[in-house]
Design an enzyme around this catalytic site. Structure first.
Site, PDB file in Angstrom:
ATOM      1  N   CYS A  18       0.863  -1.191   0.000  1.00 29.64           N
ATOM      2  CA  CYS A  18       0.000   0.000   0.000  1.00 29.64           C
ATOM      3  C   CYS A  18       0.898   1.239   0.000  1.00 29.64           C
ATOM      4  O   CYS A  18       2.124   1.139   0.140  1.00 29.64           O
ATOM      5  CB  CYS A  18      -0.873   0.003   1.250  1.00 29.64           C
ATOM      6  SG  CYS A  18       0.135   0.076   2.755  1.00 29.64           S
ATOM      7  N   HIS A  47       5.327  -4.803   8.905  1.00 26.16           N
ATOM      8  CA  HIS A  47       5.316  -6.166   9.434  1.00 26.16           C
ATOM      9  C   HIS A  47       5.533  -7.191   8.319  1.00 26.16           C
ATOM     10  O   HIS A  47       4.596  -7.867   7.871  1.00 26.16           O
ATOM     11  CB  HIS A  47       4.002  -6.437  10.171  1.00 26.16           C
ATOM     12  CG  HIS A  47       3.938  -5.760  11.500  1.00 26.16           C
ATOM     13  ND1 HIS A  47       2.760  -5.430  12.140  1.00 26.16           N
ATOM     14  CD2 HIS A  47       4.933  -5.347  12.336  1.00 26.16           C
ATOM     15  CE1 HIS A  47       3.026  -4.860  13.302  1.00 26.16           C
ATOM     16  NE2 HIS A  47       4.335  -4.783  13.437  1.00 26.16           N
ATOM     17  N   HIS A  80       3.589   2.043  11.754  1.00 33.48           N
ATOM     18  CA  HIS A  80       2.451   1.843  12.670  1.00 33.48           C
ATOM     19  C   HIS A  80       2.269   2.988  13.653  1.00 33.48           C
ATOM     20  O   HIS A  80       1.277   3.032  14.368  1.00 33.48           O
ATOM     21  CB  HIS A  80       2.642   0.531  13.434  1.00 33.48           C
ATOM     22  CG  HIS A  80       2.921  -0.615  12.525  1.00 33.48           C
ATOM     23  ND1 HIS A  80       4.184  -1.122  12.318  1.00 33.48           N
ATOM     24  CD2 HIS A  80       2.104  -1.323  11.714  1.00 33.48           C
ATOM     25  CE1 HIS A  80       4.130  -2.092  11.435  1.00 33.48           C
ATOM     26  NE2 HIS A  80       2.890  -2.238  11.050  1.00 33.48           N
ATOM     27  N   CYS A 102       2.411   6.002   8.915  1.00 41.32           N
ATOM     28  CA  CYS A 102       1.506   6.194   7.766  1.00 41.32           C
ATOM     29  C   CYS A 102       0.599   7.394   8.052  1.00 41.32           C
ATOM     30  O   CYS A 102       0.029   7.504   9.148  1.00 41.32           O
ATOM     31  CB  CYS A 102       0.665   4.946   7.540  1.00 41.32           C
ATOM     32  SG  CYS A 102      -0.551   5.197   6.225  1.00 41.32           S
ATOM     33  N   GLU A 132       0.289  -0.362  16.374  1.00 41.79           N
ATOM     34  CA  GLU A 132      -0.554   0.791  16.026  1.00 41.79           C
ATOM     35  C   GLU A 132      -1.497   1.126  17.185  1.00 41.79           C
ATOM     36  O   GLU A 132      -1.694   2.301  17.519  1.00 41.79           O
ATOM     37  CB  GLU A 132      -1.361   0.485  14.761  1.00 41.79           C
ATOM     38  CG  GLU A 132      -2.227   1.669  14.356  1.00 41.79           C
ATOM     39  CD  GLU A 132      -3.194   1.350  13.235  1.00 41.79           C
ATOM     40  OE1 GLU A 132      -2.824   0.604  12.315  1.00 41.79           O
ATOM     41  OE2 GLU A 132      -4.339   1.842  13.290  1.00 41.79           O
ATOM     42  N   THR A 170      -6.463   0.653  11.815  1.00 43.48           N
ATOM     43  CA  THR A 170      -6.649   0.809  10.364  1.00 43.48           C
ATOM     44  C   THR A 170      -6.745  -0.515   9.607  1.00 43.48           C
ATOM     45  O   THR A 170      -7.142  -0.524   8.450  1.00 43.48           O
ATOM     46  CB  THR A 170      -5.466   1.594   9.759  1.00 43.48           C
ATOM     47  OG1 THR A 170      -4.257   0.893  10.077  1.00 43.48           O
ATOM     48  CG2 THR A 170      -5.408   3.014  10.276  1.00 43.48           C
ATOM     49  N   CYS A 200      -8.415   1.560   6.695  1.00 44.25           N
ATOM     50  CA  CYS A 200      -7.884   2.331   5.561  1.00 44.25           C
ATOM     51  C   CYS A 200      -8.302   1.738   4.221  1.00 44.25           C
ATOM     52  O   CYS A 200      -8.758   0.595   4.128  1.00 44.25           O
ATOM     53  CB  CYS A 200      -6.368   2.429   5.669  1.00 44.25           C
ATOM     54  SG  CYS A 200      -5.547   0.912   5.196  1.00 44.25           S
ATOM     55  N   ASN A 230      -3.224  -6.969   8.710  1.00 42.40           N
ATOM     56  CA  ASN A 230      -4.134  -7.031   7.558  1.00 42.40           C
ATOM     57  C   ASN A 230      -3.980  -8.335   6.781  1.00 42.40           C
ATOM     58  O   ASN A 230      -4.932  -8.813   6.172  1.00 42.40           O
ATOM     59  CB  ASN A 230      -4.030  -5.774   6.692  1.00 42.40           C
ATOM     60  CG  ASN A 230      -2.792  -5.747   5.842  1.00 42.40           C
ATOM     61  OD1 ASN A 230      -2.755  -6.377   4.799  1.00 42.40           O
ATOM     62  ND2 ASN A 230      -1.768  -5.034   6.290  1.00 42.40           N
ATOM     63  N   SER A 272       1.762  -5.283   3.520  1.00 45.82           N
ATOM     64  CA  SER A 272       3.194  -5.156   3.812  1.00 45.82           C
ATOM     65  C   SER A 272       4.051  -6.181   3.071  1.00 45.82           C
ATOM     66  O   SER A 272       5.262  -6.236   3.267  1.00 45.82           O
ATOM     67  CB  SER A 272       3.430  -5.280   5.327  1.00 45.82           C
ATOM     68  OG  SER A 272       2.719  -6.378   5.850  1.00 45.82           O
TER      69      SER A 272
HETATM   70  S1  SF4 Z   1      -2.840   2.407   7.421  1.00 43.46           S
HETATM   71 FE1  SF4 Z   1      -3.370   1.365   5.520  1.00 43.46          FE
HETATM   72  S2  SF4 Z   1      -2.284   2.567   3.937  1.00 43.46           S
HETATM   73 FE2  SF4 Z   1      -1.342   3.050   5.914  1.00 43.46          FE
HETATM   74  S3  SF4 Z   1       0.374   1.600   6.130  1.00 43.46           S
HETATM   75 FE3  SF4 Z   1      -1.397   0.708   7.187  1.00 43.46          FE
HETATM   76  S4  SF4 Z   1      -2.303  -0.622   5.632  1.00 43.46           S
HETATM   77 FE4  SF4 Z   1      -0.987   0.809   4.536  1.00 43.46          FE
END
Ligand code: SF4
Length: 311
Positions: A18, A47, A80, A102, A132, A170, A200, A230, A272
């Site tokens: 991303c 990660h 994060h 981010c 995060e 996110t 996100c 994610n 990631s």
């Molecule tokens: S918040 Fe979303 S866009 Fe930002 S690093 Fe994490 S996964 Fe990627």
């Protein structure tokens, strides 16, 4: 591999890196070029074991705590994000900070400060221990309560039910978060939230793309590391759709027995995971027909901090 090759690979798109991950990696790369070795990075920059190993080979030194960074050295904060306490400590140790948080995580931190400033209790939907979440909690530690699942959404209590807001990590599963939010809204009718979703665009897009692929596949392989939130959510999403799914760091993790009686393999990668790893996974599956299933096109990019931006 001894099992017969599957016939078809369905590639979910979008998948892999991303904009936030690309930016974070670029910041470390620029720091190494411009400032020389070593460049310290607090926690894994993103990660993924391959990304971290590659940057380590190029001179990055990953540390868990700022106490491991010599005074005056350059340190990069990971994608994060960090709590204000970490920023304060970096200042106290006279570290040269490059912040690779981010921008979409920074937005959540700003919301936490705003909600706390107006006197709300913040219900932060997320996973305990994730970096995060630790960073976001640190913005208003006395006013934030972590809600990890539906069960906690049913039992959480707040000092004033009319002054309560929510935020989310996110990288959560969109459907699970909707369920948790439904419970919170039913219990706290005055619940307020951010103007736009905290989950996100990259997380949402990768989950949507995999949903359709998982329905059509006999097996789903998600490229990503075990601590990538994610990526793990993608595996769970495929499993909830009734499809066997595995998280793999790379092609070397594929077990031949997974492919027994499998005709169609769905392949995706967490935000990631480097795109090249996906190519290697597809190549390892043998001669297959590869079909890409795209549900969104991403053109988001984030600018680099001015301190590392090439002139
Ligand atoms: S918040 Fe979303 S866009 Fe930002 S690093 Fe994490 S996964 Fe990627």
């Amino acid at each position: 591999m001894t099992a017969p090759a599957p016939h078809t690979v369905l590639l979910a798109a979008p998948r892999s890196f991303c904009a936030g991950v690309e930016r974070a990696i670029e910041i470390v790369e620029h720091a190494l070029t411009q400032r020389g070795q070593p460049v310290y990075v607090r926690k894994q920059i993103v990660h993924n074991v391959h990304v971290v190993a590659d940057l380590e080979r190029r001179g990055a030194v990953f540390v868990d705590e700022l106490a491991q960074v010599p005074p005056g050295a350059t340190v990069v904060f990971s994608a994060h994000g960090v709590s204000p306490a970490v920023r304060t400590e970096a200042g106290r140790r006279h570290l040269r900070v490059l912040d690779a948080t981010c921008p979409l995580v920074t937005k959540v931190h700003a919301e936490a400060r705003r909600f706390a400033a107006r006197g709300d209790t913040i219900l932060l939907i997320g996973h305990a221990g994730h970096e995060e979440v630790e960073g976001t909690l640190g913005e208003a530690p006395d006013d934030t309560i972590l809600v990890e699942d539906v069960a906690q959404a049913w039992t959480v209590t707040v000092p004033d039910p009319e002054r309560v807001s929510y935020l989310t990590q996110t990288t959560l599963a969109v459907d699970e978060t909707t369920e948790i939010l439904g419970v919170l809204r039913s219990r706290f009718p005055f619940l307020k939230g951010p103007a736009s979703d905290d989950i996100c665009y990259a997380t949402t897009n990768r989950q949507q793309a995999l949903s359709t692929v998982a329905e059509r596949a006999d097996l789903v392989l998600v490229v990503g590391s075990a601590n990538s939130s994610n990526s793990v959510r993608l595996v769970e999403l495929a499993q909830r759709a009734g499809t066997t799914a595995y998280l793999i760091d790379d092609a070397g993790d594929i077990r031949p027995e997974w492919l027994d009686d499998v005709r169609t393999v769905g392949v995706t990668a967490g935000a990631s995971a480097p795109p090249g790893l996906v190519d290697e996974v597809v190549a390892a599956l043998g001669p297959v027909c590869v079909l890409e299933h795209r549900t969104a096109t991403e053109d988001i990019t984030f600018t680099l901090p001015s301190s590392v931006r090439p002139s």
